[in-house]
Design an enzyme around this catalytic site. Sequence first.
Site, short mmCIF file in Angstrom:
data_model
loop_
_atom_site.label_atom_id
_atom_site.label_comp_id
_atom_site.label_asym_id
_atom_site.label_seq_id
_atom_site.Cartn_x
_atom_site.Cartn_y
_atom_site.Cartn_z
N PHE A 26 3.79 -59.93 14.26
CA PHE A 26 4.84 -59.80 15.27
C PHE A 26 4.24 -60.02 16.65
O PHE A 26 3.25 -59.40 17.03
CB PHE A 26 5.48 -58.42 15.21
CG PHE A 26 6.45 -58.14 16.34
CD1 PHE A 26 7.58 -58.93 16.52
CD2 PHE A 26 6.23 -57.08 17.23
CE1 PHE A 26 8.46 -58.68 17.56
CE2 PHE A 26 7.12 -56.82 18.26
CZ PHE A 26 8.23 -57.62 18.43
N GLY A 27 4.86 -60.92 17.43
CA GLY A 27 4.44 -61.18 18.79
C GLY A 27 5.48 -60.75 19.78
O GLY A 27 6.66 -61.10 19.64
N TYR A 28 5.07 -59.98 20.79
CA TYR A 28 6.00 -59.50 21.80
C TYR A 28 5.59 -59.93 23.20
O TYR A 28 6.23 -59.57 24.18
CB TYR A 28 6.12 -57.98 21.74
CG TYR A 28 4.81 -57.25 21.88
CD1 TYR A 28 4.31 -56.88 23.12
CD2 TYR A 28 4.05 -56.94 20.75
CE1 TYR A 28 3.10 -56.23 23.25
CE2 TYR A 28 2.85 -56.28 20.87
CZ TYR A 28 2.37 -55.92 22.11
OH TYR A 28 1.16 -55.27 22.23
N GLY A 29 4.48 -60.70 23.30
CA GLY A 29 4.00 -61.23 24.57
C GLY A 29 3.81 -62.73 24.44
O GLY A 29 4.73 -63.45 24.06
N SER A 30 2.60 -63.19 24.70
CA SER A 30 2.38 -64.65 24.72
C SER A 30 2.52 -65.31 23.36
O SER A 30 2.71 -66.53 23.29
CB SER A 30 0.99 -64.97 25.31
OG SER A 30 -0.04 -64.49 24.48
N GLU A 114 -6.98 -61.10 20.42
CA GLU A 114 -6.48 -59.77 20.77
C GLU A 114 -7.60 -58.75 20.94
O GLU A 114 -7.37 -57.55 20.92
CB GLU A 114 -5.51 -59.28 19.69
CG GLU A 114 -4.48 -60.28 19.24
CD GLU A 114 -3.63 -60.83 20.36
OE1 GLU A 114 -3.54 -60.18 21.41
OE2 GLU A 114 -3.08 -61.92 20.21
#
Length: 244
Positions: A26-30, A114
């Site tokens: 899950f990606g919530y930024g870039s 990350e």
Amino acid sequence: MAETNGVVLDATGHPSTSPNDEFWIFGYGSLIWKPPPHYDRRVPGWVTGYVRRFWQDHRGTPAAPGRVVTLIERSFWAALADAHDSAPDKVWGTAYRIEATHVAEVSRYLDIREINGYTIHHTPFYPADGSAPIRTLVYIGTPENDQFCGPQDPQALAAHIQRSEGPSGLNRDYLLELEKALDELSPESGDAHVTDLSNRLRDIERRIRNGAGAEARVNGHAEHVAHEFAREGSVDEQEETEKI
């Protein structure tokens, strides 16, 4: 095999999958606009129980780190004194399914991208099309990590983002790209925290272009971002690489 934060790890410390397992991130930024390699599905949607905030150091230099987003557990955030005192129930982003033959490779890539402050967690992801929830891996910079900043004055934070630049690029670009990417996911996927910071940044840059100079950044005064928040102590600023 070991298990960390609900994630089964192999002998190298990376997520382990059987032929019948699916590996989702899950990606919530870039990651929303800069996806990982080797994905075969990209699904917009949201997670719950968290709040997205620009409270993690990155995208600058060791002397003046920029800021990127992390997820804060809603119950923890609710006990803090945040100038942005409301947040949507849904944290929108995108989930990526990684091709089974490339899970180990992508895991190593994400470890580098990350690194330094972010740890692995698992959370249910709810696809926007209403299909069944997906168990996804997510990198989160928790309050215990040294790069966690905590609540900051929004104008001071926008000014800090506006002037920060590092190996990953301009911090302003990260903020504005995130705003754009969120707005494109769904009519309801915008984030007021991100939008307010973006509007403040655009106003700072407009005033600078009109001749107000650096003094336009924070109410006509030099800006200082204190790394303190109401319930916890301060942390030191450090540099890292690319963030979610």
